[in-house]
Design a protein around this motif. Structure first.
Motif, PDB file in Angstrom:
ATOM      1  N   PHE A  22       0.831  -1.207   0.000  1.00  0.00           N
ATOM      2  CA  PHE A  22       0.000   0.000   0.000  1.00  0.00           C
ATOM      3  C   PHE A  22       0.868   1.261   0.000  1.00  0.00           C
ATOM      4  CE2 PHE A  22      -3.001  -3.167   1.492  1.00  0.00           C
ATOM      5  CZ  PHE A  22      -4.186  -2.782   0.873  1.00  0.00           C
ATOM      6  N   ILE A  23       1.961   1.219   0.748  1.00  0.00           N
ATOM      7  CA  ILE A  23       2.869   2.373   0.762  1.00  0.00           C
ATOM      8  C   ILE A  23       3.432   2.600  -0.630  1.00  0.00           C
ATOM      9  CG2 ILE A  23       5.038   3.270   1.684  1.00  0.00           C
ATOM     10  CD1 ILE A  23       4.452   1.682   4.254  1.00  0.00           C
ATOM     11  N   ARG A  24       3.865   1.542  -1.260  1.00  0.00           N
ATOM     12  CA  ARG A  24       4.436   1.653  -2.611  1.00  0.00           C
ATOM     13  C   ARG A  24       3.410   2.160  -3.612  1.00  0.00           C
ATOM     14  NH1 ARG A  24       6.853  -3.798  -4.921  1.00  0.00           N
ATOM     15  NH2 ARG A  24       4.623  -4.289  -5.028  1.00  0.00           N
ATOM     16  N   GLU A  25       2.158   1.767  -3.418  1.00  0.00           N
ATOM     17  CA  GLU A  25       1.098   2.135  -4.353  1.00  0.00           C
ATOM     18  C   GLU A  25       0.673   3.593  -4.203  1.00  0.00           C
ATOM     19  OE1 GLU A  25      -1.829   1.244  -7.362  1.00  0.00           O
ATOM     20  OE2 GLU A  25      -0.091   0.106  -6.642  1.00  0.00           O
ATOM     21  N   TYR A  26       0.628   4.074  -2.959  1.00  0.00           N
ATOM     22  CA  TYR A  26      -0.021   5.370  -2.723  1.00  0.00           C
ATOM     23  C   TYR A  26       0.910   6.479  -2.240  1.00  0.00           C
ATOM     24  CZ  TYR A  26      -4.274   2.633  -3.179  1.00  0.00           C
ATOM     25  OH  TYR A  26      -5.265   1.808  -3.661  1.00  0.00           O
ATOM     26  N   VAL A  27       2.113   6.148  -1.781  1.00  0.00           N
ATOM     27  CA  VAL A  27       3.049   7.184  -1.333  1.00  0.00           C
ATOM     28  C   VAL A  27       4.139   7.320  -2.395  1.00  0.00           C
ATOM     29  CG1 VAL A  27       4.592   7.956   0.506  1.00  0.00           C
ATOM     30  CG2 VAL A  27       2.571   6.581   1.068  1.00  0.00           C
ATOM     31  N   LYS A  28       4.105   8.411  -3.120  1.00  0.00           N
ATOM     32  CA  LYS A  28       5.010   8.582  -4.257  1.00  0.00           C
ATOM     33  C   LYS A  28       6.242   9.409  -3.932  1.00  0.00           C
ATOM     34  CE  LYS A  28       2.213   6.197  -6.767  1.00  0.00           C
ATOM     35  NZ  LYS A  28       2.576   4.801  -7.108  1.00  0.00           N
ATOM     36  N   ASN A  29       6.215  10.139  -2.823  1.00  0.00           N
ATOM     37  CA  ASN A  29       7.360  10.956  -2.436  1.00  0.00           C
ATOM     38  C   ASN A  29       8.292  10.139  -1.545  1.00  0.00           C
ATOM     39  OD1 ASN A  29       8.806  12.877  -0.443  1.00  0.00           O
ATOM     40  ND2 ASN A  29       8.110  14.246  -2.080  1.00  0.00           N
ATOM     41  N   LYS A  30       9.566  10.122  -1.894  1.00  0.00           N
ATOM     42  CA  LYS A  30      10.497   9.263  -1.149  1.00  0.00           C
ATOM     43  C   LYS A  30      10.629   9.695   0.305  1.00  0.00           C
ATOM     44  CE  LYS A  30      14.820  11.600  -2.564  1.00  0.00           C
ATOM     45  NZ  LYS A  30      14.237  12.558  -3.531  1.00  0.00           N
ATOM     46  N   TYR A  31      10.517  10.992   0.559  1.00  0.00           N
ATOM     47  CA  TYR A  31      10.614  11.449   1.942  1.00  0.00           C
ATOM     48  C   TYR A  31       9.362  11.093   2.741  1.00  0.00           C
ATOM     49  CZ  TYR A  31      14.715  13.933   0.313  1.00  0.00           C
ATOM     50  OH  TYR A  31      15.947  14.228  -0.218  1.00  0.00           O
ATOM     51  N   GLY A  32       8.242  10.962   2.064  1.00  0.00           N
ATOM     52  CA  GLY A  32       7.038  10.464   2.723  1.00  0.00           C
ATOM     53  C   GLY A  32       7.214   9.015   3.144  1.00  0.00           C
ATOM     54  N   ILE A  33       7.872   8.227   2.280  1.00  0.00           N
ATOM     55  CA  ILE A  33       8.161   6.830   2.616  1.00  0.00           C
ATOM     56  C   ILE A  33       9.087   6.766   3.820  1.00  0.00           C
ATOM     57  CG2 ILE A  33       9.289   4.715   1.795  1.00  0.00           C
ATOM     58  CD1 ILE A  33       8.391   5.497  -1.046  1.00  0.00           C
ATOM     59  N   LEU A  34      10.137   7.581   3.817  1.00  0.00           N
ATOM     60  CA  LEU A  34      11.079   7.601   4.932  1.00  0.00           C
ATOM     61  C   LEU A  34      10.383   8.009   6.228  1.00  0.00           C
ATOM     62  CD1 LEU A  34      13.978   7.393   6.023  1.00  0.00           C
ATOM     63  CD2 LEU A  34      14.305   9.788   5.353  1.00  0.00           C
ATOM     64  N   ALA A  35       9.497   8.979   6.139  1.00  0.00           N
ATOM     65  CA  ALA A  35       8.778   9.449   7.327  1.00  0.00           C
ATOM     66  C   ALA A  35       7.943   8.327   7.943  1.00  0.00           C
ATOM     67  CB  ALA A  35       7.891  10.637   6.965  1.00  0.00           C
ATOM     68  N   ILE A  36       7.323   7.508   7.116  1.00  0.00           N
ATOM     69  CA  ILE A  36       6.528   6.386   7.628  1.00  0.00           C
ATOM     70  C   ILE A  36       7.425   5.387   8.353  1.00  0.00           C
ATOM     71  CG2 ILE A  36       5.097   4.408   6.964  1.00  0.00           C
ATOM     72  CD1 ILE A  36       4.026   6.133   4.654  1.00  0.00           C
ATOM     73  N   GLY A  37       8.580   5.088   7.756  1.00  0.00           N
ATOM     74  CA  GLY A  37       9.506   4.156   8.389  1.00  0.00           C
ATOM     75  C   GLY A  37       9.992   4.657   9.733  1.00  0.00           C
ATOM     76  N   LEU A  38      10.334   5.938   9.809  1.00  0.00           N
ATOM     77  CA  LEU A  38      10.813   6.512  11.074  1.00  0.00           C
ATOM     78  C   LEU A  38       9.682   6.609  12.100  1.00  0.00           C
ATOM     79  CD1 LEU A  38      13.193   9.316   9.738  1.00  0.00           C
ATOM     80  CD2 LEU A  38      13.799   7.038  10.590  1.00  0.00           C
ATOM     81  N   LEU A  39       8.454   6.849  11.634  1.00  0.00           N
ATOM     82  CA  LEU A  39       7.312   6.916  12.549  1.00  0.00           C
ATOM     83  C   LEU A  39       7.069   5.567  13.211  1.00  0.00           C
ATOM     84  CD1 LEU A  39       4.924   8.479  13.746  1.00  0.00           C
ATOM     85  CD2 LEU A  39       3.574   7.786  11.745  1.00  0.00           C
ATOM     86  N   ILE A  40       7.180   4.480  12.437  1.00  0.00           N
ATOM     87  CA  ILE A  40       7.017   3.138  13.005  1.00  0.00           C
ATOM     88  C   ILE A  40       8.079   2.895  14.071  1.00  0.00           C
ATOM     89  CG2 ILE A  40       7.219   0.670  12.468  1.00  0.00           C
ATOM     90  CD1 ILE A  40       5.881   1.283   9.780  1.00  0.00           C
ATOM     91  N   ALA A  41       9.310   3.322  13.793  1.00  0.00           N
ATOM     92  CA  ALA A  41      10.372   3.184  14.797  1.00  0.00           C
ATOM     93  C   ALA A  41      10.071   4.029  16.028  1.00  0.00           C
ATOM     94  CB  ALA A  41      11.710   3.602  14.190  1.00  0.00           C
ATOM     95  N   LEU A  42       9.553   5.227  15.808  1.00  0.00           N
ATOM     96  CA  LEU A  42       9.304   6.160  16.905  1.00  0.00           C
ATOM     97  C   LEU A  42       8.287   5.621  17.904  1.00  0.00           C
ATOM     98  CD1 LEU A  42       9.934   9.017  18.014  1.00  0.00           C
ATOM     99  CD2 LEU A  42       7.994   9.850  16.672  1.00  0.00           C
ATOM    100  N   VAL A  43       7.260   4.933  17.400  1.00  0.00           N
ATOM    101  CA  VAL A  43       6.186   4.454  18.293  1.00  0.00           C
ATOM    102  C   VAL A  43       6.410   3.025  18.759  1.00  0.00           C
ATOM    103  CG1 VAL A  43       4.543   5.996  17.172  1.00  0.00           C
ATOM    104  CG2 VAL A  43       4.695   3.605  16.419  1.00  0.00           C
ATOM    105  N   SER A  44       7.499   2.383  18.305  1.00  0.00           N
ATOM    106  CA  SER A  44       7.670   0.948  18.536  1.00  0.00           C
ATOM    107  C   SER A  44       7.683   0.582  20.016  1.00  0.00           C
ATOM    108  CB  SER A  44       8.952   0.447  17.854  1.00  0.00           C
ATOM    109  OG  SER A  44      10.085   1.150  18.331  1.00  0.00           O
ATOM    110  N   ARG A  45       8.364   1.381  20.847  1.00  0.00           N
ATOM    111  CA  ARG A  45       8.415   1.058  22.277  1.00  0.00           C
ATOM    112  C   ARG A  45       7.082   1.319  22.956  1.00  0.00           C
ATOM    113  NH1 ARG A  45      10.223  -2.189  24.530  1.00  0.00           N
ATOM    114  NH2 ARG A  45      10.770  -1.194  26.485  1.00  0.00           N
TER     115      ARG A  45
END
Length: 370
Positions: A143-166
């Protein structure tokens, strides 16, 4: 030139190395006694290599963006197949030895089981490994690949998952089936069920997708891509190191359940390592060893399953965590030979001539149960 082609030859070699590495690591973990794992130089080094899982995850993310299979339907289908493959592998690893009575007693005792044998079987089949993580991640990153076209938007999602992981770690829905699903996403009960929960490990895959998108924008210029990996890797290490070493309880909490600082720190070192491997291999000429690594890369998923099944079955012959480092090294050679032999046999059964020189090696997601 390699840098102008769509595939990244360095990633093929790294994924091939991971096949060799995982046989070495898993043989040590299953067959070496505790002293050999923790007190010998070779054992400690192999255990250290086992911390390289993020390398595979980031490589997977890159190939997700450069693969010829780009549709959402393809990602969902392949994700489902990976999850089924994971359960099949667990069945072969654990249930077959239990049924035929060649699971060693000290392995069974390790878990302190006292309940019904059927419950123990269910426990073993549900153990979460990299295949479950990869399968579930594919369902989401499609879904990310399909709907998020900006590379920095992709990076932001990855960092957000890390941020909330704990914050989400340890969430459990106390209801049959749903509690297992929540474990797959948020487990903090290692080593009970899930070794690689989606939070935070999917972060590494999405960070890899960021670089895969960047690679496409660079018109497949791998030299520029890996230079950018180095720069961002250095920034990540600088940001993650103080978090890990000063606030480690929250940001690290062990390798399998890292917090945000741990993800950024390990991602940084992984990116630096990928740059270093690129510098080493970019001038390397094609030879039998590189051809072998590309063969491993092409068959990564099947060889991952084969080596785990063989090593698990081998517990019935060689026991569990009983040997010194010398014997373990011999067992590593044995399992190397057996893994390649079984893969070669599968190639023949599929009526495919085993060819080591591949013009177009494909990614792990492209070869799942192919």
């Amino acid at each position: 030139m390699e840098q102008q082609t769509k595939r990244i030859a360095t990633l093929d070699l790294i994924k091939g190395m991971s096949v060799i590495g995982m046989i070495i690591i898993h043989t040590l973990l299953i067959n070496a006694n505790v002293k050999s794992q923790s007190e010998s130089v070779i054992g400690s080094f192999i255990v250290f290599l086992g911390r390289g899982t993020a390398i595979f995850m980031i490589c997977m993310g890159i190939t997700l963006m450069t693969s010829r299979h780009q549709s959402l339907k393809s990602a969902i289908k392949r994700g489902g197949m990976l999850i089924l493959a994971a359960f099949f592998m667990n069945f072969m690893k654990f249930i077959i030895p239990a049924i035929f009575g060649f699971a060693p007693d000290n392995f069974i005792q390790k878990y302190g089981w006292h309940g019904p044998i059927e419950q123990q079987y269910v426990y073993l089949v549900q153990l979460g490994d990299i295949l479950q993580l990869a399968g579930i991640s594919l369902l989401f990153v499609g879904f990310i690949r399909e709907y998020v076209k900006n590379k920095y938007g992709i990076l932001a999602i990855g960092l957000l998952i890390a941020l909330v992981s704990r914050e989400v770690s340890g969430i459990n829905i106390d209801y049959p089936v749903l509690n297992y699903i929540s474990d797959l996403f948020f487990s903090n009960d290692y080593p009970a069920y899930i070794y690689f929960p989606v939070f935070p490990w999917m972060s590494f895959i999405i960070i890899g997708m960021f670089f895969g998108k960047w690679y496409l924008e660079l018109n497949h210029n791998s030299r520029e891509l890996f230079k950018n990996m180095l720069y961002i890797g250095l920034v990540f290490v600088a940001l993650g190191a103080p978090l890990v070493f000063m606030y480690g309880e929250y940001n690290y909490n062990g390798f399998y359940h890292m917090g945000p600082g741990g993800v950024i720190y390990f991602a940084g070192w992984t990116l630096i390592f990928l740059w270093a491997i690129f510098k080493i291999t970019s001038k390397m000429k094609e030879n039998k060893f590189t051809s072998l690594l590309k063969y491993c890369s092409r068959n990564l998923t099947s060889m991952y399953m084969i080596q785990w099944i063989l090593i698990s079955w081998g517990k019935g012959i060689f026991g569990y965590r009983q040997y010194g480092i010398g014997t373990v090294l011999l067992l590593i050679v044995l399992y190397m030979i057996l893994t390649f032999a079984v893969q070669n046999l599968l190639d023949r059964l599929k009526k495919k001539k085993p060819v080591l020189v591949l013009e177009h090696p494909v990614s792990v997601e492209e070869t799942v149960l192919k």
